[in-house]
Each structure stands twice: as C-alpha cells, then as structure tokens.
Design an enzyme around this catalytic site. Structure first.
Site, PDB file in Angstrom:
ATOM      1  N   ILE A 157      26.101  48.498  33.256  1.00 57.92           N
ATOM      2  CA  ILE A 157      24.711  48.529  33.691  1.00 57.92           C
ATOM      3  C   ILE A 157      23.936  47.357  33.098  1.00 57.92           C
ATOM      4  O   ILE A 157      23.783  47.235  31.885  1.00 57.92           O
ATOM      5  CB  ILE A 157      24.032  49.860  33.296  1.00 57.92           C
ATOM      6  CG1 ILE A 157      24.828  51.055  33.873  1.00 57.92           C
ATOM      7  CG2 ILE A 157      22.584  49.884  33.762  1.00 57.92           C
ATOM      8  CD1 ILE A 157      25.017  51.045  35.373  1.00 57.92           C
ATOM      9  N   GLY A 242      19.821  43.600  47.436  1.00 59.70           N
ATOM     10  CA  GLY A 242      20.340  43.051  46.192  1.00 59.70           C
ATOM     11  C   GLY A 242      21.339  41.940  46.423  1.00 59.70           C
ATOM     12  O   GLY A 242      21.436  40.993  45.637  1.00 59.70           O
ATOM     13  N   GLY A 340      37.513  16.003  30.156  1.00 58.40           N
ATOM     14  CA  GLY A 340      37.557  16.701  28.870  1.00 58.40           C
ATOM     15  C   GLY A 340      36.203  17.236  28.448  1.00 58.40           C
ATOM     16  O   GLY A 340      36.104  18.321  27.857  1.00 58.40           O
ATOM     17  N   GLU A 363      27.377  44.041  42.546  1.00 62.49           N
ATOM     18  CA  GLU A 363      26.595  44.364  43.761  1.00 62.49           C
ATOM     19  C   GLU A 363      27.436  44.234  45.025  1.00 62.49           C
ATOM     20  O   GLU A 363      26.988  43.738  46.056  1.00 62.49           O
ATOM     21  CB  GLU A 363      25.305  43.533  43.817  1.00 62.49           C
ATOM     22  CG  GLU A 363      24.347  43.962  42.710  1.00 62.49           C
ATOM     23  CD  GLU A 363      22.945  43.436  42.871  1.00 62.49           C
ATOM     24  OE1 GLU A 363      22.467  43.349  44.010  1.00 62.49           O
ATOM     25  OE2 GLU A 363      22.326  43.140  41.839  1.00 62.49           O
ATOM     26  N   GLY A 364      28.665  44.680  44.917  1.00 63.02           N
ATOM     27  CA  GLY A 364      29.600  44.638  46.044  1.00 63.02           C
ATOM     28  C   GLY A 364      30.551  43.473  45.910  1.00 63.02           C
ATOM     29  O   GLY A 364      30.141  42.315  46.003  1.00 63.02           O
ATOM     30  N   SER A 366      33.615  40.769  46.783  1.00 65.33           N
ATOM     31  CA  SER A 366      33.828  39.971  47.998  1.00 65.33           C
ATOM     32  C   SER A 366      34.594  40.771  49.047  1.00 65.33           C
ATOM     33  O   SER A 366      34.355  40.639  50.253  1.00 65.33           O
ATOM     34  CB  SER A 366      34.586  38.684  47.654  1.00 65.33           C
ATOM     35  OG  SER A 366      33.784  37.854  46.837  1.00 65.33           O
TER      36      SER A 366
END
Length: 380
Positions: A157, A242, A340, A363-364, A366
């Site tokens: 959360i 969202g 580098g 939030e979901g 892919s």
C-alpha cells in the site's frame, strides 16, 4: 483536432517543472538511498494544489482538467517518481473516488483535507492472494448494523504509514463474490488497525509502501462509499483513471532519462567527437524520442477522453501499457548511453531505470492491460 496546449496548460506545466527542479531535485539521490519519504516536498505540493488537481474548488481542489494533471505528473516524474506516485494515488485513486462516489458528508469530512494536502490518502485493494485477481478479496467487512467489522491484510500500500485516510476494499457478502464487495473509509488510529513494516523496494524507494492489518476494526456505516455491494465497481472505475496517472508517471520517467541521455551525449566525447555524432548513439536517441512522443500522445488522448466524458477504459489501458514499456526501454538505453557513468548514482539514470519497472506492475500489470484491451477489441 487541436494539438496546441492552452495558456493555462503551459503555465501548469512550467509550474510543475520549476517545482521539480527547485524542490525535488536537491536530495533526490539521498532520499532514494535512505528510503526517506519526501515529507516537506509533499507538503509543498499540497500547498501548490498538486494533490487535489481535479477536485472542485468548493472542496479545496484546483478544479483543473485531466490534461493538466498529466502534464504535471510528467514533469514531477522526470525528477522524482517517489513523489509523483504520492501525487498519483492522492489525485487519481483517493480524491477522484471520493468526489465522484462519496456522500456530501464524506466530501466535507475527508475530501477537503485531502485536496489541500493537509492529509494524504491511500487506496487499499491488493492482498497477499488478490493482486491482479481483485475479485478474490479475503479482507472481510461484516455488517453489524450501524457499523462494519473489518478483518484482513492489505499488501503493497502506497502511503501506507503516512496516510491518514484509507479507502479499503473488503468482502461483505461472500456468496455474491465481486458483487458483495464494499469500499470503506478507514482512518488512521482506529482501534485494531495496524501498519506493518516498510517494504524494501527496488525502485520508488522514497515512497512509503507497507502492509496493513485490520483486526476487528469498527468502521461506521456512514463510511461506506456507495450502495451495499458497490465496492468492486468503485475499485475498477477508480483504477481506470489511476492508469492515466501511472501512464503519465511512466512517461515522465522515460522523458527524464531521455533528457539526461541527450545532454550527456552532447558533452561526452569518444574518438574525437561528441558521442551523439556516432550513429549508434544517435539512433538510440531517435528511438527514445519516438517512443516518448507516442506515449505522450496516448496519455493526452486518455486524459482528453476522460475530460470529455468518453469511455477511457481502453485509452487509459493503452496509455499505461505502452508508456510503462517505454519507461523500461528508454531508461535501459539511457544507462547504456552513459556507459560506466550510467551505473553510478550521481548521474540519476540508474535510479530512473529502477523506478521504471514498477509502472509495469502496479495499478494493473501489463498483462491485465492487455486483457482489458483485447476484450474491448474482440467485442467490437
């Protein structure tokens, strides 16, 4: 079709850019290293109106459109994705959900303080066994007449310990599955509400990620959002917006890494000339620029859909899917352009690369976005 930003949009974009450069850039490496939440910076974001951008001014918000929000999210995310995820959750998930579906009493009690940044909010959906499968809520809210008795655990959360207002998704009627889920407003300090240890994360390390435990927490009936059983719909509708916020975050991470890579490529010399004059680097920069521009258009299209009250489920999912992939691809290449030095903290791109990965997950994932998109195109 009009691709020009308004004067107001440009002003908001510039204000967010200035804030990011002046307030977020100093100390951003140290905050990431020490996993320090940007308390002072978030407070200033609230004062400037960045935590309640789309909230009606009568509730203390800025009353702006979603396009303004996308522009600001991009600029903040270029510098500090840990700060921008706080901004995204508070705007997209908490404030928008309360303003759209909350009662007038809930708005007066909670939204007015959230919109100004006096307090910040958290959105509590994920559980140990309910991440992508949000229907499998094990957290329960038993109806006790004038209150609910809340029991369960929420994982990963954002704003876990710094929030004061938590929107918690819980199962009330198990036999009804997702149609028996409710959304409850829980306040920090309610008896039985405990905050677990802070997560040790790969990226967005300055953000505040915790597990939350609820043991017989009494939540007043008036703290339920919407009708009985509306919780799952509330979560899905809120997450749809969202996705636009996280897509904009991913866009900003990519754009920030690209700007650093472009600058570095003009300064760093190899074989007698700036490395940007070598085709291998020039082509990388070209690919990065195209992907970022495509992501930006997808984010703005989704925002435009939302502002014009069109269905933005698909455009939001497309924006998040593509922009999050762009964030990963571009940040990896930005590290490569730096050679580098890209592996060294002081050049910032390694942090942006670590921050980018989460945009493909939260939030979901892919994969979830592909489910949303494929179902939509196959049903046409």
């Amino acid at each position: 079709m009009d691709f020009q930003l308004t004067e107001e949009h440009l002003m908001i974009q510039q204000a967010a850019r200035d804030f990011a450069q002046q307030e977020l850039l100093p100390g951003v490496i140290e905050r990431d290293e020490k996993q320090q939440f940007p308390h002072e910076q978030i407070k200033k974001m609230g004062e400037l109106g960045f935590l309640g951008m789309m909230v009606d001014p009568k509730y203390g918000g800025s009353g702006l459109d979603t396009i303004s929000y996308v522009l600001a999210m991009e600029e903040i995310s270029k510098i500090d994705a840990s700060a921008s995820v706080v901004m995204s959750v508070n705007n997209s998930l908490v404030c928008w959900g309360l303003q759209t579906f909350g009662t007038e009493e809930q708005k007066q009690k909670y939204l007015t303080r959230l919109a100004t940044g006096e307090v910040i909010g958290a959105f509590c959906l994920s559980e140990p066994e309910a991440g992508s499968d949000a229907t499998s809520q094990k957290t329960t809210a038993v109806d006790m007449g004038d209150h609910y008795l809340l029991n369960g655990t929420k994982n990963w959360i954002t704003n876990g310990s710094t929030a004061d207002v938590y929107l918690v998704i819980a199962q009330t009627h198990t036999e009804l599955r997702h149609k028996g889920i409710n959304a409850l407003i829980v306040e920090k300090g309610m008896p039985g509400f405990e905050i677990g240890a802070k997560e040790q994360k790969l990226g967005i390390r300055g953000s505040d990620t915790h597990s939350l435990m609820f043991t017989d927490v009494k939540v007043p009936k008036e703290n339920r959002i919407g009708e009985d059983g509306f919780g799952f719909k509330f979560a899905m509708k809120t997450l749809a917006g969202g996705r636009i916020g996280i897509a904009s975050q991913a866009l900003g991470i990519a754009a920030g890494a690209y700007e650093l890579a472009l600058k570095y490529s003009k300064e760093r010399k190899a074989f007698g000339k700036p490395i940007c004059e070598h085709q291998a680097i020039a082509f990388k920069l070209a690919d990065m620029a195209v992907s970022i521009e495509a992501s930006r258009h997808l984010c703005l299209k989704a925002a435009w859909d939302k502002d014009n009250h069109h269905n933005y489920d698909i455009s939001g999912a497309m924006a998040k899917l593509y922009a999050s992939k762009t964030a990963m691809d571009v940040t990896i290449e930005a590290v490569q352009v730096h050679g580098g030095n890209g592996y060294v903290k002081e050049y910032h791109v390694e942090r942006l690369m670590r921050d980018a990965k989460i945009t493909q997950i939260y939030e979901g994932t892919s994969e979830i976005q592909k489910i949303v998109i494929s179902r939509a195109i196959l049903s046409e």
